[in-house]
Enzyme design. Structure first.
Site, PDB file in Angstrom:
ATOM      1  N   LYS A 681       4.835  35.147 110.019  1.00 37.49           N
ATOM      2  CA  LYS A 681       4.857  36.532 110.505  1.00 37.49           C
ATOM      3  C   LYS A 681       6.279  37.012 110.777  1.00 37.49           C
ATOM      4  O   LYS A 681       6.639  38.136 110.411  1.00 37.49           O
ATOM      5  CB  LYS A 681       4.000  36.650 111.769  1.00 37.49           C
ATOM      6  N   GLY A 795      -8.673  38.874 116.095  1.00 34.27           N
ATOM      7  CA  GLY A 795     -10.075  39.282 116.205  1.00 34.27           C
ATOM      8  C   GLY A 795     -10.497  40.040 114.957  1.00 34.27           C
ATOM      9  O   GLY A 795      -9.715  40.803 114.390  1.00 34.27           O
TER      10      GLY A 795
END
Ligand code: ADP
Ligand code: ASP
Ligand code: MG
Length: 813
Positions: A681, A795
């Site tokens: 990332k 999520g």
């Protein structure tokens, strides 16, 4: 006087003929009428087929003719209460005559254009006789007249040119000499000076009607067909076509010339010369307004009036240095084509005069090659010009409208739209009247092109997006659910019709052109074909749908391999999968370049911070001229969750398992715990900030003991348990100093690193709870206080929402 023409479908059955009679009856109430009738739908094709079969020497024509006869006799039996022996006998004797003609053709094995015209003429003769008889039977007395005795042409069989002086004299003479309230004529047919039957070209009944209308100065010419007027595009191609209520002669001429089959192109000329309005009406919906064609039309707000296309086009290119500056080359080219009776549909010439490019019908390509190469034999021999280049399987796409000249940017919009959809333009032409812009494109792209342009110019901004989704795990599932529930909203608010047309898991793919049922895709896919990802992406390319978006919600490297070919076909790629953006820098760069080159989008917002707007915000900063100097970030929802919940009272392994059960980890939690996922990332953020960086350049201070990294996921959990003291040690060490553990990624002074850090209560990240992510950007503008993006960073729902947002962004740019 009105002239009414009824096309093949309007007289295609007894029911349809009844409607025709009703329309004529109504028209006769107010005016006298001349009616022109086509052959029953399909008859002309069948007659040609019969002739060809006889020419080949087989006797298939007998059956074809018998079917034609049967069809007419059935209609007669339905139409007339008592046997109408006169018409019946006429049909039977006609079929007999046709059989004799075809038998002659079979014997000599030759079907001349002259004989074919004679064979074709029967369709119109018989159909018009039947209609005339039905009108009489219903009390509408009429004069039936064979048009061959009125319309005089040259002897160019199949496509005869009208001798207007003689024709007009005859028509006027006939009307003056036989006064009636109602006349009936067969369309399409005519005769030459020798009295031989000629025809006016396929679809020519419209022309017959226009010739008669002009000769008698009719008040109106009505063309009755099976659609409610001219449409903004061919209704067989485009679903949401709109009817054009008013149009000028010239626009109608352009549209029909470039493929709007609803009227035969030469039709407009005679009526335009006399200023006779033309009304196109629907026999099967006679109350519909239809299209009115006149000299001036009421202006409508659209920039263009319609979009058309013609298939089976060949492009001829004449090139060579010997052409530059020397007059006469184009004249010789066109003369050669004209001598070979080849009709030129479109011409473009480069300003350097180095090449001339013309479009012709594909069927003439061989003759064209011979004719032109012969004309330029000498120049070719001495190397001044190249032999004629002949390329086939093209289509011409045309945008038509008088209003175009009043609007700038029509061609820009046209070419941008085509470019965004990966449609290559071979040549373009714009008439100086600015009424038509035409582009030559490959025939395989034509349906997509017409639909895309129609959407762009006519749909009030409504745009159809075709989405293909690879990966049906938790995120894929949530995404489909969100697309399903938001469908109406997107359509109402954003004018986007987002259609999922393909879904694939690792074994199978479900592809439904009209859109997949989003309620039942899970069970439907179990019955779909087995398919690899490569085959799935191949079929995306094959389908060639407009505004295609490919969504990768897998974690598979194989899927990433398909991105380049998708982007090269202008299919946008939305990657939730981080592999592409975090692979070698060169690959990342190539994908971005491919997206730019082919007008597609390559978005991967969810690669960092799930649904948080991190990459987009970064892009906005850079585009507006800011520069990123430093980044600090908590980028692993998983690790944040783990260290927020680990307090030494439970085993570390238990907390990790809880994170996995909640869906916060990668399928292999080691990717998170080893820091690899965080490293990917920060790598992406640093790259997106404009720096060149590879995975190996990132310092990774791991906290997992070596033994935890080997073996299966189960082995990993066992090792975690065995090393629980190690983790407790880390935790207690920090706690004793009143610090907490955070896994932090940073970029500073050109260097990136990831690792576990102990931070104090004043640190920006101290209050990050649950699975939150936070990114701090220190830039030239945000130098003291960083720009902070913070929120749930893992999520399925938020990730799916991020992918969703990328799809919308890709659709609107
Ligand atoms: P007819 O037999 O009545 O002469 P045609 O088949 O020649 O009818 O022409 C009508 C057909 O033209 C329509 O059914 C439609 O499919 C086709 N068509 C092509 N382009 C257009 C357009 N722009 N508007 C309306 N119809 C079109
Ligand atoms: N019957 C002829 C054809 O099919 C003429 C027409 O329908 O206009 O081409
Ligand atoms: Mg027609």
């Amino acid at each position: 006087m009105k002239v009414l023409k009824f096309g093949g479908s309007s007289v295609g059955s007894a029911d349809a003929i009844d409607k025709v009679v009703g329309i004529i009856r109504k028209a006769c109430e107010t005016d006298s009428c001349a009616v022109v009738i086509s052959a029953m739908q399909g008859t002309t094709d069948s007659l040609i087929e019969a002739g060809r079969s006889a020419e080949r020497g087989d006797d298939g024509y007998i059956e074809i003719l018998s079917n034609i006869g049967e069809r007419h006799i059935d209609a007669i039996q339905e139409l007339f209460e008592t046997d109408n022996t006169v018409v019946m006998d006429f049909v039977e004797s006609t079929i007999k005559e046709l059989e004799n003609l075809c038998e002659g053709v079979r014997l000599i094995r030759e079907l001349s254009a002259k004989t074919l015209d004679r064979i074709m003429s029967f369709g119109e003769i018989v159909a018009s006789r039947i209609v005339a008889a039905k009108l009489s039977a219903g009390g509408l007395e009429n004069n039936w007249k064979d048009s061959r005795l009125l319309i005089r042409t040259d002897s160019n069989h199949g496509f005869a040119a009208v001798d207007f002086t003689e024709t007009n004299r005859r028509i006027k003479g006939y009307f003056d000499g036989s006064p009636s309230k109602l006349y009936v004529f067969p369309g399409f047919i005519s005769s030459d000076a020798g009295g031989y039957t000629t025809t006016l070209g396929r679809g020519g009944s419209d022309y017959t009607a226009a010739i008669i209308a002009a000769a008698i100065n009719a008040d109106v010419l009505e063309i009755w067909t099976d659609v409610s007027g001219m449409m903004t595009a061919d209704p067989r191609f485009v679903r949401n076509v709109r009817q054009i209520s008013h149009i000028t002669y010239r626009e109608a001429m352009e549209l029909s010339h470039f493929g709007a089959k609803v009227i035969y192109p030469p039709t407009i000329q005679p009526v335009m010369a006399k200023g006779i309005p033309v009304l196109i009406k629907n026999t099967f919906a006679s109350e519909d307004h239809g299209t009115l064609i006149e000299a001036e039309s009421v202006s409508e707000k659209e920039m263009i009036r319609g979009i058309t296309s013609i298939d089976e086009i060949t492009v001829l290119s004449l090139e060579g240095s010997g052409m530059v500056g020397i007059p006469g080359f184009s004249k010789r080219l066109f003369d050669a084509l004209s001598r070979a009776a080849i009709n030129v549909i479109l011409i473009t010439q480069s300003s350097s005069e180095h090449s001339i490019c013309v479009a012709i019908e594909q069927k003439c390509s061989e003759i064209a090659k011979l004719a032109v190469d012969l004309e330029f034999e000498h120049e070719i021999n001495v190397g001044k010009i190249e032999p004629l280049k002949v390329e086939s399987d093209f289509s011409i796409l045309a945008l038509v409208g008088d209003n175009m000249k009043a609007h700038t940017g029509v061609s820009g919009k046209m070419f941008t739209t085509l470019g965004h959809n990966g449609i290559n333009i071979h040549a373009i032409a714009q008439g100086s009247s600015e009424r038509n812009i035409s582009a030559i494109i490959s025939s395989k792209d034509v349906r997509k092109a017409v639909n895309t342009l129609h959407e762009e110019f006519f749909s009030d901004g409504n745009k159809q997006i075709n989405v293909f989704i690879a990966g049906l795990g938790t995120v894929g599932g949530r995404l489909i659910e969100q697309l399903r529930t938001q469908h109406q909203h997107l359509s109402n608010e954003l004018r986007l019709n987002v259609r999922v047309v393909g879904v694939a898991n690792s074994k199978r793919a479900l592809l439904v052109n009209d859109g997949i049922e989003l309620e039942s895709y899970r069970s439907d896919i179990t019955e779909a074909d087995e398919m690899t990802v490569a085959a799935f992406t191949d079929s995306i390319i094959e389908q060639n749908l407009r505004n295609s978006v490919f969504v990768d919600v897998t974690a598979s490297p194989d899927v990433v391999e398909t991105y380049p070919k998708l982007l090269a076909k202008s299919v946008s790629v939305i990657a939730c999968n981080k592999i592409a953006a975090s692979s070698e820098y060169e690959k990342y760069l190539q994908l971005k370049a491919a997206a730019r080159e082919f007008g597609a989008n390559f978005f991967f917002e969810t690669n960092v911070g799930a649904g948080l707007p991190v990459i987009n915000t970064l892009g906005d900063l850079l585009r507006s001229g800011d520069k990123v100097n430093r980044i600090e970030a908590v980028l692993s929802g998983t690790l944040n969750f783990v260290f927020n919940n680990y307090d030494g009272t439970r085993k570390f392994a238990e907390v990790v398992r809880q994170a996995q059960d909640k869906g916060y980890t990668e399928p292999d939690p080691r990717l998170d715990l080893s820091g690899t996922d965080v490293a990917r990332k920060i790598l992406i953020l640093v790259r997106e900030s404009g720096h060149v960086i590879e995975m190996d350049d990132i310092t990774n201070a791991g906290f997992l003991p070596e033994s935890c990294l080997a073996g299966t996921v189960d082995d990993f959990y066992t090792e975690l348990e065995r090393n629980d003291d190690h983790f407790r040690g880390l935790f207690e060490n920090a706690r004793n100093k009143h610090l907490t553990l955070k896994y932090i990624a940073s970029f500073d002074d050109g260097k990136a690193s990831v690792g576990l850090q102990s931070i104090g209560p004043d640190h920006n990240f101290a209050n990050l709870s649950g699975k939150d992510n936070a990114v701090l950007f220190y830039t030239n503008r945000y130098s003291e206080q960083p720009l902070v993006i913070k929120g749930a960073g893992a999520g399925a729902d938020v990730t799916a929402a991020g992918v969703f947002a990328d799809i919308i962004r890709a659709s609107r740019s």
